[in-house]
Design an enzyme around this catalytic site. Structure first.
Site, PDB file in Angstrom:
ATOM      1  N   TYR A  49     -46.123  14.131 -17.184  1.00  0.00           N
ATOM      2  CA  TYR A  49     -44.987  13.415 -16.607  1.00  0.00           C
ATOM      3  C   TYR A  49     -45.027  13.448 -15.086  1.00  0.00           C
ATOM      4  CZ  TYR A  49     -42.545  17.777 -15.343  1.00  0.00           C
ATOM      5  OH  TYR A  49     -42.178  18.965 -14.763  1.00  0.00           O
ATOM      6  N   LYS A  69     -49.340  18.529 -14.553  1.00  0.00           N
ATOM      7  CA  LYS A  69     -47.902  18.316 -14.759  1.00  0.00           C
ATOM      8  C   LYS A  69     -47.662  17.975 -16.225  1.00  0.00           C
ATOM      9  CE  LYS A  69     -43.935  16.632 -12.083  1.00  0.00           C
ATOM     10  NZ  LYS A  69     -43.266  17.920 -11.911  1.00  0.00           N
ATOM     11  N   GLU A 110     -45.095  30.260  -7.728  1.00  0.00           N
ATOM     12  CA  GLU A 110     -44.179  29.157  -7.421  1.00  0.00           C
ATOM     13  C   GLU A 110     -42.873  29.365  -8.169  1.00  0.00           C
ATOM     14  OE1 GLU A 110     -45.602  25.342  -8.856  1.00  0.00           O
ATOM     15  OE2 GLU A 110     -46.312  26.232 -10.719  1.00  0.00           O
ATOM     16  N   LEU A 118     -48.478  24.067  -9.409  1.00  0.00           N
ATOM     17  CA  LEU A 118     -48.476  22.611  -9.295  1.00  0.00           C
ATOM     18  C   LEU A 118     -48.521  22.300  -7.798  1.00  0.00           C
ATOM     19  CD1 LEU A 118     -48.136  19.936 -10.961  1.00  0.00           C
ATOM     20  CD2 LEU A 118     -45.815  19.922 -10.057  1.00  0.00           C
TER      21      LEU A 118
HETATM   22  N1  PMP Z   1     -43.858  23.394  -9.205  1.00  0.00           N
HETATM   23  C1  PMP Z   1     -43.320  23.088 -10.396  1.00  0.00           C
HETATM   24  C2  PMP Z   1     -43.571  24.000 -11.550  1.00  0.00           C
HETATM   25  C3  PMP Z   1     -42.530  21.929 -10.535  1.00  0.00           C
HETATM   26  O1  PMP Z   1     -42.003  21.619 -11.729  1.00  0.00           O
HETATM   27  C4  PMP Z   1     -42.296  21.112  -9.397  1.00  0.00           C
HETATM   28  C5  PMP Z   1     -41.468  19.862  -9.433  1.00  0.00           C
HETATM   29  N2  PMP Z   1     -40.983  19.374 -10.502  1.00  0.00           N
HETATM   30  C6  PMP Z   1     -42.869  21.477  -8.186  1.00  0.00           C
HETATM   31  C7  PMP Z   1     -43.658  22.616  -8.126  1.00  0.00           C
HETATM   32  C8  PMP Z   1     -42.674  20.633  -6.957  1.00  0.00           C
HETATM   33  O2  PMP Z   1     -43.453  19.465  -7.034  1.00  0.00           O
HETATM   34  P1  PMP Z   1     -43.013  18.137  -6.294  1.00  0.00           P
HETATM   35  O3  PMP Z   1     -42.792  18.489  -4.862  1.00  0.00           O
HETATM   36  O4  PMP Z   1     -44.178  17.230  -6.489  1.00  0.00           O
HETATM   37  O5  PMP Z   1     -41.766  17.668  -6.950  1.00  0.00           O
END
Ligand code: PMP
Length: 282
Positions: free
Chosen positions: A31, A145, A177, A201
């Site tokens: 996603y 993702k 994270e 991610l």
């Molecule tokens: N890490 C994880 C596990 C996430 O789910 C997300 C965002 N949904 C992020 C980092 C941040 O990613 P982004 O800045 O692309 O939204």
């Protein structure tokens, strides 16, 4: 309200989940979440490139180009007259009788996208948020993702149970994270964030933030750091598509710095807003 089903705009009420959808039975899919400001997609190329990379790494065939998908999303924004909000989109490996191995021959993926307005509430961005530390129990491909979010969900619920906004995860004492955000620290005027490896991610907001550091002479490094460094940091902040840049003011009940958002975090929030205005108008 309109949604996208397999590349076509349709009514939300026309979509039904098939009980044999592999996304439903296995979490077998991927996603993306893309922010919309002033009716414009923000960093859509980066998000769609990541979508394609996620699909590739689980051998899921997407029957559209990134450009075609961007076209669908723009059409959906128009149809729903979305000004400020987000688009959620997912692809699953399709509908097939339950069996762990991929359907053979391959079947069509199931592609769904919808919009959601975000009414600008800057309370968290202004005051900062409380967090907890928790062990990172997830698999070793956090760079994908994936729809499989059980580890993230359990971490977030632990935070919610503690009255906190986010759970900061660590693997063997190394901070990875948040459950739905990246986390960075500031020590002695330098921003430090976990490198983009398989253990996190690679957030698009994280990448925007690092670009802003680079362009504005803010020292930064993509380097791992320990939970001790996290707890002693001058500043800690989160980044994500929905939360943008969010100050962390508390970890496990202990204040970060003096317990209020620090100057580097404030500066990066301001630069982030400027970047949004630059790309999407204000
Ligand atoms: N890490 C994880 C596990 C996430 O789910 C997300 C965002 N949904 C992020 C980092 C941040 O990613 P982004 O800045 O692309 O939204």
């Amino acid at each position: 309200e309109k949604v996208i089903l397999n590349g076509k705009i349709t009514l939300k009420t026309d979509i039904k989940v098939d009980f044999e959808d592999r996304g439903y039975q296995f979490g077998d899919g991927i996603y993306e979440v893309i922010r919309v400001y002033n009716g414009q997609l923000f960093t859509s190329k980066e998000h769609l490139n990541r979508l394609m990379a996620s699909a590739k790494s689980i051998s899921l065939a997407i029957p559209f180009t990134a450009g075609e998908i961007e076209g669908h999303l723009q059409q959906l924004i128009q149809e729903n007259q979305l000004e400020n909000g987000m688009i959620y989109m997912q692809f699953t490996r399709g509908v097939s009788p339950r069996n762990h191995a991929f359907p053979a021959p391959a079947i069509d993926s199931v592609y769904v996208a919808y919009t959601k307005p975000i009414l600008h509430s800057s309370e968290n961005a202004t005051a900062g948020v409380k967090t907890i530390l928790t062990e990172d129990i997830r698999w070793l491909r956090c760079d994908i993702k994936s729809l499989n979010l059980l580890g993230n969900i359990l971490a977030k619920q632990k935070a919610a149970d503690a009255g906190c906004f986010e759970a900061l995860q660590h693997r063997d004492g190394i901070v990875t994270e948040g459950s739905s955000s990246n986390v960075s620290i500031v020590i002695n005027g330098k921003v430090k964030t976990h490198p983009a490896t398989n253990l996190i991610l690679n957030g698009i907001s994280r990448q925007v933030m690092l670009g802003l550091c680079k362009d504005n002479g803010i020292p930064f490094s993509e380097q791992t750091y320990t939970t001790e460094e996290l707890l002693q940091a001058d500043e800690v902040f989160l980044s994500s598509t929905t939360a943008e840049i969010l100050p962390v003011i508390e970890i496990d009940g202990k204040a970060v710095g003096n317990g209020t958002p620090g100057p580097f975090t404030r500066k990066l929030q301001k630069l982030f807003q400027d970047e949004v205005a630059k790309q999407c108008g204000s």
